[in-house]
Design an enzyme around this catalytic site. Structure first.
Site, mmCIF file in Angstrom:
data_model
loop_
_atom_site.group_PDB
_atom_site.id
_atom_site.type_symbol
_atom_site.label_atom_id
_atom_site.label_comp_id
_atom_site.label_asym_id
_atom_site.label_seq_id
_atom_site.Cartn_x
_atom_site.Cartn_y
_atom_site.Cartn_z
ATOM 1 C CG HIS A 33 0.001 0.094 2.550
ATOM 2 N ND1 HIS A 33 0.528 -1.000 3.365
ATOM 3 C CD2 HIS A 33 0.321 0.952 3.241
ATOM 4 C CE1 HIS A 33 1.103 -0.737 3.903
ATOM 5 N NE2 HIS A 33 1.185 0.572 4.083
ATOM 6 C CG HIS B 21 8.224 5.433 0.213
ATOM 7 N ND1 HIS B 21 8.033 6.499 1.170
ATOM 8 C CD2 HIS B 21 8.075 4.300 0.913
ATOM 9 C CE1 HIS B 21 7.945 5.993 2.277
ATOM 10 N NE2 HIS B 21 8.003 4.616 2.109
HETATM 11 P P1 ATP Z 1 5.678 -4.368 10.652
HETATM 12 O O1 ATP Z 1 5.789 -3.181 11.768
HETATM 13 O O2 ATP Z 1 5.461 -5.854 11.329
HETATM 14 O O3 ATP Z 1 7.077 -4.516 9.689
HETATM 15 P P2 ATP Z 1 4.314 -2.913 8.907
HETATM 16 O O4 ATP Z 1 5.239 -1.749 9.104
HETATM 17 O O5 ATP Z 1 3.748 -3.394 7.590
HETATM 18 O O6 ATP Z 1 4.701 -4.199 9.663
HETATM 19 P P3 ATP Z 1 2.750 -1.157 10.850
HETATM 20 O O7 ATP Z 1 4.054 -1.155 11.523
HETATM 21 O O8 ATP Z 1 1.416 -1.329 11.583
HETATM 22 O O9 ATP Z 1 3.097 -2.593 9.777
HETATM 23 O O10 ATP Z 1 2.717 -0.062 9.797
HETATM 24 C C1 ATP Z 1 1.849 0.203 8.957
HETATM 25 C C2 ATP Z 1 2.148 1.032 7.814
HETATM 26 O O11 ATP Z 1 2.673 2.362 8.539
HETATM 27 C C3 ATP Z 1 3.380 0.608 7.169
HETATM 28 O O12 ATP Z 1 3.383 1.179 5.811
HETATM 29 C C4 ATP Z 1 4.691 1.423 7.847
HETATM 30 O O13 ATP Z 1 5.528 1.595 7.004
HETATM 31 C C5 ATP Z 1 4.206 2.552 8.329
HETATM 32 N N1 ATP Z 1 4.818 2.985 9.720
HETATM 33 C C6 ATP Z 1 4.930 2.241 10.470
HETATM 34 N N2 ATP Z 1 5.602 3.010 11.623
HETATM 35 C C7 ATP Z 1 5.666 4.307 10.955
HETATM 36 C C8 ATP Z 1 6.022 5.400 11.545
HETATM 37 N N3 ATP Z 1 6.649 5.637 12.692
HETATM 38 N N4 ATP Z 1 6.156 6.742 10.857
HETATM 39 C C9 ATP Z 1 5.709 6.500 9.635
HETATM 40 N N5 ATP Z 1 5.128 5.350 8.976
HETATM 41 C C10 ATP Z 1 5.140 4.291 9.756
#
Ligand code: ATP
Ligand code: MG
Length: 190
Positions: free
Chosen positions: A40, A127
């Site tokens: 996404h 991105h």
């Molecule tokens: P995992 O944390 O298990 O690697 P994930 O990153 O896909 O999985 P989430 O951490 O719930 O799942 O994040 C959801 C979305 O938000 C993803 O697109 C992730 O890159 C983005 N994201 C997560 N943390 C942040 C942050 N601190 N700042 C900006 N974007 C974030």
């Protein structure tokens, strides 16, 4: 719950991004590839939100979506943060439509900050994350693979229409995150 606002991608775009993942897997680097169904474009990561914040976020999504027109995004490149020589995050870059996505992200961020969810420290950059590096194993092979972008978007145009904002609930599990749609807000046609 843990939540974020994103642009959902059509199946055929996720399929072609999965095709790129498959090509890069040949580099045999230590990468955690995003599950194709989970790919996404994040507009705003919310983190843990309570019920009250959640209902305010939903209202904000309606307001912002109602002020923005449907637009197209074209994917153009594959790259890495912080850079291709030291890849930590592998992404597909947005060519056309990046500015509109950024406007949406900024508009969301501004209103969402007012309900007590902190702003990002870093500036938004459109991105689509397709993989995250776990260790330096095979890093040089990956760098070399990433530097052959002619492989990736050569034969077809990867373009799609963005007509809504999607609020996802994210449940982290040892097998990877599970995303569920909580709310959609339609952009305008006028
Ligand atoms: P995992 O944390 O298990 O690697 P994930 O990153 O896909 O999985 P989430 O951490 O719930 O799942 O994040 C959801 C979305 O938000 C993803 O697109 C992730 O890159 C983005 N994201 C997560 N943390 C942040 C942050 N601190 N700042 C900006 N974007 C974030
Ligand atoms: Mg994460």
């Amino acid at each position: 719950m843990r939540a974020f606002i994103a642009i959902e991608l059509p199946n055929e775009i996720r399929d072609s991004l999965n095709g790129i993942q498959e090509k890069l897997k040949a580099c045999k680097a230590d990468v955690r590839w995003v599950a194709p169904e989970n790919i996404h474009l994040t507009l705003k990561f919310l983190g843990e939100v309570n019920e009250e914040q959640l209902s305010k976020v939903k209202a904000i999504m309606e307001t912002i979506a109602g002020q923005k027109k449907i637009f197209n995004i074209r994917l153009a490149s594959v790259g890495a943060f912080p850079n291709m020589n030291y890849p930590r995050v592998i992404w597909a870059g947005v060519d056309n439509g990046g500015k509109e996505a950024e406007e949406l992200a900024c508009a969301l961020e501004e209103k969402i900050e007012k309900i007590g969810i902190p702003k990002e420290e870093r500036a938004f950059s459109s991105h689509i994350t397709i993989g995250r590096i776990r260790s330096n194993l095979g890093k040089d092979r990956l760098t070399a693979g990433l530097k052959q972008p002619e492989n990736y978007f050569k034969d077809s145009v990867h373009e799609f229409s963005v007509n809504k904002l999607t609020l996802f609930k994210s449940t982290l599990t040892p097998k990877g995150p599970i995303y569920e749609i909580v709310k959609e807000a339609n952009l305008t046609t006028a």
